[in-house]
Design a protein around this motif. Structure first.
Motif, mmCIF file in Angstrom:
data_model
loop_
_atom_site.group_PDB
_atom_site.id
_atom_site.type_symbol
_atom_site.label_atom_id
_atom_site.label_comp_id
_atom_site.label_asym_id
_atom_site.label_seq_id
_atom_site.Cartn_x
_atom_site.Cartn_y
_atom_site.Cartn_z
ATOM 1 N N ALA A 127 -2.167 -9.840 2.455
ATOM 2 C CA ALA A 127 -1.213 -9.250 1.511
ATOM 3 C C ALA A 127 -1.962 -8.848 0.250
ATOM 4 O O ALA A 127 -2.780 -9.625 -0.269
ATOM 5 N N THR A 157 -0.881 -5.795 4.033
ATOM 6 C CA THR A 157 0.578 -5.778 3.946
ATOM 7 C C THR A 157 1.017 -5.751 2.482
ATOM 8 O O THR A 157 0.213 -5.970 1.574
ATOM 9 N N LYS A 158 2.304 -5.457 2.295
ATOM 10 C CA LYS A 158 2.930 -5.439 0.964
ATOM 11 C C LYS A 158 2.241 -4.438 0.033
ATOM 12 O O LYS A 158 2.086 -4.674 -1.170
ATOM 13 N N THR A 159 1.815 -3.307 0.598
ATOM 14 C CA THR A 159 1.122 -2.300 -0.200
ATOM 15 C C THR A 159 2.057 -1.573 -1.151
ATOM 16 O O THR A 159 1.589 -0.766 -1.970
ATOM 17 N N ASP A 160 3.366 -1.833 -1.043
ATOM 18 C CA ASP A 160 4.298 -1.283 -2.018
ATOM 19 C C ASP A 160 4.291 -2.079 -3.315
ATOM 20 O O ASP A 160 4.855 -1.634 -4.331
ATOM 21 N N LEU A 161 3.633 -3.247 -3.307
ATOM 22 C CA LEU A 161 3.609 -4.098 -4.505
ATOM 23 C C LEU A 161 2.350 -3.910 -5.338
ATOM 24 O O LEU A 161 2.331 -4.267 -6.519
ATOM 25 N N ALA A 180 -2.813 0.097 6.458
ATOM 26 C CA ALA A 180 -1.981 -0.361 5.347
ATOM 27 C C ALA A 180 -0.511 -0.310 5.756
ATOM 28 O O ALA A 180 -0.064 0.660 6.375
ATOM 29 N N THR A 181 0.228 -1.370 5.441
ATOM 30 C CA THR A 181 1.644 -1.440 5.816
ATOM 31 C C THR A 181 2.453 -2.038 4.670
ATOM 32 O O THR A 181 1.904 -2.619 3.736
ATOM 33 N N HIS A 182 3.748 -1.863 4.776
ATOM 34 C CA HIS A 182 4.672 -2.575 3.886
ATOM 35 C C HIS A 182 5.985 -2.749 4.623
ATOM 36 O O HIS A 182 6.250 -2.074 5.631
ATOM 37 N N GLN A 183 6.801 -3.673 4.150
ATOM 38 C CA GLN A 183 8.028 -4.015 4.868
ATOM 39 C C GLN A 183 8.940 -2.801 4.989
ATOM 40 O O GLN A 183 9.230 -2.117 4.006
ATOM 41 N N GLY A 185 8.130 -0.121 6.514
ATOM 42 C CA GLY A 185 7.337 1.102 6.602
ATOM 43 C C GLY A 185 6.971 1.458 8.034
ATOM 44 O O GLY A 185 7.281 0.741 8.993
#
Length: 336
Positions: A127, A157-161, A180-183, A185
């Motif tokens: 993360a 993960t959580k690359t939106d943060l 790269a991922t995010h919830q 996505g």
């Protein structure tokens, strides 16, 4: 009861006189399967094709002795391998392993702990925030992957943060691929990296491994948790290692969250061999060279001075060496 009968009652059974034979069953017709999970001495195996096979519960046969059986092992099963309720087969043979992911309890423990057999890719789930990434643990996972002969893949993960680029820049010199991922996505890039591979997911608790598994395997129903806002640590939601089938081909092995990863079993010579370009340069190193930054007359330093080696790549490799040799503090967050 007579005295003779009373004494005979307590006599030890006589030793069998039947001569021993060296003949052993061949199990040529035994079913073959893959161990997909283990629970208290019982092994769940998958027998048959990936799409049309079935689960069989088995136990380890006595003749295997101290031979360990772990998740991912390819085995032969004797007895009832139908998978019907109430049936129990026996694991009578373990096929040679192509790869072996292992660790030690800590850096002072020489005892190896095999984790997963026959996987070809190690997916290191990290993360970028909540919890903060621990580069020391990432380095240790990379060392374990190279030592096992597995392809490493960073899954952020959580690359939106937070911006993932500062973390990725640390590992670019090593040539480690990443997704790269995010919830919520798109997971198509991750699915492509998993396709037709046997991949092991590892990572600190709370980084989102179970969420990823549920995203790429509909119906997996792996339990998900949250990160403690006080400690910054994740809660263990996966308690055992399990092999899951990917819908489009391949296997995904989910492991419990790991907070420490001992590397006492890793030989530095195996690590340098994972980087053929650097291994070639060390041919001129003095005998016993450790290839670390303080190693006298290391050929890597000469290669850097002559422009034959990328300084950033050598520094990254030496960071992995330092991770192997040093002790990681349990549960201590790494600086980013």
């Amino acid at each position: 009861m007579s005295r003779y009968d009373e004494e005979a009652k307590y006599d030890r059974p006589k030793r069998r006189t039947r001569p021993r034979t060296k003949d052993r069953p061949s199990y040529d017709d035994a079913a073959e399967g893959i161990v997909i999970t283990r629970d208290r001495g019982r092994y769940t195996t998958w027998v048959g094709d990936t799409a049309t096979g079935h689960e069989v519960t088995a136990m380890k046969a006595r003749q295997l002795g101290r031979t360990g059986v772990i998740v991912g092992d390819r085995v032969k099963l004797d007895g009832n391998a139908t998978g019907d309720d109430g049936t129990l087969a026996r694991i009578v043979e373990v096929f040679p392993r192509t790869t072996l992911l292992r660790r030690s309890a800590d850096d002072d423990d020489p005892v190896e702990r095999p984790l997963v057999a026959n996987a070809d890719q190690l997916v290191i789930v990290v993360a970028v925030a909540n919890p903060e990434p621990r580069t020391g643990l990432i380095d240790r996972f990379l060392v374990a992957a190279y030592d096992a002969g597995m392809r490493p893949l960073l899954c952020l993960t959580k690359t939106d943060l937070a911006d993932p680029d500062p973390l990725l820049s640390i590992y670019r010199p090593l040539g480690v691929e990443s997704v790269a991922t995010h919830q919520g996505g798109d997971l198509s890039e991750l699915r492509e990296q998993l396709h037709d591979r046997t991949s092991v997911l590892v990572g600190h608790s709370g980084v989102g491994k179970s969420t990823l598994v549920n995203g790429v395997i509909p119906g997996a129903d792996r339990a998900t948790g949250i990160v403690n806002v006080v400690t910054g640590r994740g809660r263990h939601t996966s308690t055992n290692t399990v092999v899951l089938q990917l819908p489009d081909g391949g296997w995904l092995i989910d492991t419990p969250g790991i907070r420490s990863f001992g590397l006492a079993h890793v030989d530095p010579d195996r690590l340098i061999n994972a980087f053929p370009d650097l291994a070639e340069l060390t041919a001129d190193c003095p005998r016993g060279c450790t290839h670390t930054g303080d190693a006298p007359d290391c050929a890597l330093d000469e290669a850097i001075r002559e422009g034959r080696a990328d300084p950033a790549r050598v520094d990254s490799f030496r960071r992995l060496l330092a991770s192997r040799e040093g002790r990681e503090l349990r549960d201590a967050p790494e600086p980013t």
